[in-house]
Design an enzyme around this catalytic site. Structure first.
Site, PDB file in Angstrom:
ATOM      1  N   CYS A  65       0.829  -1.203   0.000  1.00 41.40           N
ATOM      2  CA  CYS A  65       0.000   0.000   0.000  1.00 41.40           C
ATOM      3  C   CYS A  65       0.866   1.255   0.000  1.00 41.40           C
ATOM      4  CB  CYS A  65      -0.931   0.009   1.206  1.00 41.40           C
ATOM      5  SG  CYS A  65      -2.082   1.404   1.206  1.00 41.40           S
ATOM      6  N   CYS A  69      -0.730   5.294   6.701  1.00 38.89           N
ATOM      7  CA  CYS A  69      -1.540   5.235   7.927  1.00 38.89           C
ATOM      8  C   CYS A  69      -0.747   4.548   9.032  1.00 38.89           C
ATOM      9  CB  CYS A  69      -2.844   4.484   7.662  1.00 38.89           C
ATOM     10  SG  CYS A  69      -3.793   5.130   6.257  1.00 38.89           S
ATOM     11  N   CYS A  72      -1.538   0.880  10.476  1.00 41.96           N
ATOM     12  CA  CYS A  72      -1.777  -0.232   9.550  1.00 41.96           C
ATOM     13  C   CYS A  72      -0.508  -1.021   9.257  1.00 41.96           C
ATOM     14  CB  CYS A  72      -2.376   0.305   8.253  1.00 41.96           C
ATOM     15  SG  CYS A  72      -2.838  -0.995   7.080  1.00 41.96           S
ATOM     16  N   CYS A 109     -17.408  -9.008   3.479  1.00 42.75           N
ATOM     17  CA  CYS A 109     -16.699  -7.747   3.261  1.00 42.75           C
ATOM     18  C   CYS A 109     -15.466  -8.017   2.401  1.00 42.75           C
ATOM     19  CB  CYS A 109     -16.296  -7.130   4.590  1.00 42.75           C
ATOM     20  SG  CYS A 109     -17.698  -6.835   5.693  1.00 42.75           S
ATOM     21  N   CYS A 142     -20.277  -6.231   0.942  1.00 40.53           N
ATOM     22  CA  CYS A 142     -19.747  -4.908   1.264  1.00 40.53           C
ATOM     23  C   CYS A 142     -18.347  -4.804   0.672  1.00 40.53           C
ATOM     24  CB  CYS A 142     -19.700  -4.702   2.776  1.00 40.53           C
ATOM     25  SG  CYS A 142     -19.017  -3.104   3.299  1.00 40.53           S
ATOM     26  N   CYS A 202     -21.124   2.454   5.342  1.00 38.52           N
ATOM     27  CA  CYS A 202     -20.555   1.779   6.503  1.00 38.52           C
ATOM     28  C   CYS A 202     -19.286   2.537   6.871  1.00 38.52           C
ATOM     29  CB  CYS A 202     -20.244   0.318   6.168  1.00 38.52           C
ATOM     30  SG  CYS A 202     -19.320  -0.580   7.433  1.00 38.52           S
ATOM     31  N   ARG A 272     -20.930  -2.424  15.046  1.00 32.08           N
ATOM     32  CA  ARG A 272     -20.189  -3.677  14.851  1.00 32.08           C
ATOM     33  C   ARG A 272     -18.921  -3.694  15.681  1.00 32.08           C
ATOM     34  NH1 ARG A 272     -18.929  -3.627   9.249  1.00 32.08           N
ATOM     35  NH2 ARG A 272     -21.159  -4.017   9.041  1.00 32.08           N
TER      36      ARG A 272
END
Length: 352
Positions: A65, A69, A72, A109, A142, A202, A272
């Site tokens: 990626c 962040c 992560c 998901c 999702c 979401c 959730r």
């Protein structure tokens, strides 16, 4: 009258709590914790009875990626010990999705690392989504693919995607502390684009990033403006090899208070219990089911969760039932559903 009864009554009337009221919950003592959970349970019971919705995560693309962040393990520059790979094949994706659905998940998901999908990435997913929906009628799909470009949300909806996940994670004020390669407004724009396209929004948060109580409240109020249908609450997993490695700011009691305020802000939305629940809530996971009405089944993106059988037993033993398209059929030899997208990489929390 119990300490937080008035807050419960407001939530049952769908009246929004004030900042002062939410801060009172977040700063309450452990002696008042059960009163806070009981107040949230009254709200949860009204709108969701004793049902628990199961969600299953499929990591389509891991690592690699370009975003930075800090929380992560897949971030730019991460040295976390995780599996990295490009897109799963359509067959691998369908197989992984079916494992979760057979175990009782009513939502799958589909998650991919990266800043956002290319139009080609969306195209590669379209037939896979259609096949999942055809094989499992009634199951929600999702997508969580990062920042969306113009027209991509419409294409995902036309392909059969029901919802789009893109978390705000923390308050707008603190966002630059956890990410510099995109901004808080970019995330807000993506959630709004998904909603405009007809996808169920979401969006949630990550606790344990060093935020204050006010940051938690600010993040929840920002989420409230987006009116999400589901609100995942994650707890930081401080992976070795990331800037937040070794950060263990959360206690089980703190996690419960954060879940309670999320329920009070979102009385009739799906709240959730998501990543990090096992290592932070530990023995209080069952109590958390009295606040939330949805959990992830099994594993996460790059970390292991509880075995699927343990999740189902926890729900049953707490007196709740699984909401879904059929009865869970997870046999013992599939208690941990695995595909090649599972990884590891965090130290054990200290005994504090």
């Amino acid at each position: 009258m119990a300490k937080f009864d008035l807050l419960a009554q407001k939530a049952l009337r769908r009246e929004q709590p004030t900042r002062t009221e939410l801060l009172e919950v977040l700063t309450s003592t452990d002696d008042d914790l059960l009163d806070a959970v009981a107040a949230a349970f009254r709200v949860r019971l009204r709108y969701f009875e004793r049902r628990v919705k199961l969600n299953y995560l499929v990591n389509l693309k891991s690592g690699l990626c370009p975003e930075d962040c800090t929380y992560c393990s897949q971030r730019l520059g991460s040295s976390a010990d995780i599996l990295t790979y490009t897109w799963l094949s359509p067959e691998e994706t369908r197989t992984a999705a079916s494992c979760g659905i057979d175990a009782g998940a009513s939502r799958v998901c589909l998650v991919a690392s990266g800043r956002g999908p290319t139009d080609r990435d969306v195209g590669r997913l379209e037939p896979t989504i259609a096949e999942i929906k055809a094989e499992h009628p009634g199951v929600e799909v999702c997508a969580c693919l990062g920042l969306l470009s113009e027209g991509q949300a419409d294409r995902l909806r036309e392909a059969g995607v029901d919802a789009y996940n893109h978390n705000l994670n923390t308050s707008a004020e603190r966002y630059s502390d956890i990410c510099t390669t995109h901004g808080f407004s970019d995330r807000v724009d993506t959630v709004r684009s998904a909603t405009t396209a007809g996808l169920s929004p979401c969006s949630g948060l990550i606790a344990g990033l060093g935020e204050t109580d006010d940051d938690i409240v600010d993040a929840l109020f920002a989420l409230r403006e987006l009116d999400p249908d589901s609100v995942p609450v994650n707890f930081l997993i401080p992976f070795d090899g990331t800037p937040l490695a070794g950060r263990w700011d959360l206690t089980p009691q703190r996690c419960l208070r954060i879940l309670v305020v999320a329920r009070l802000v979102f009385p009739d939305a799906e709240v959730r219990l998501a990543g990090g629940r096992e290592i932070h809530l530990r023995g209080l996971q069952t109590l958390a089911l009295h606040v939330v009405n949805s959990i992830f089944l099994g594993d996460y993106l790059t970390s292991e969760g509880q075995p699927g059988q343990a999740d189902l037993a926890m729900i049953r033993d707490a007196g709740f039932t699984v909401e879904g398209v059929g009865e869970p059929t997870l046999p013992d030899d599939r208690a941990r559903v695995r595909t090649r997208h599972r990884g590891a990489g965090t130290t054990v929390p200290p005994n504090t």
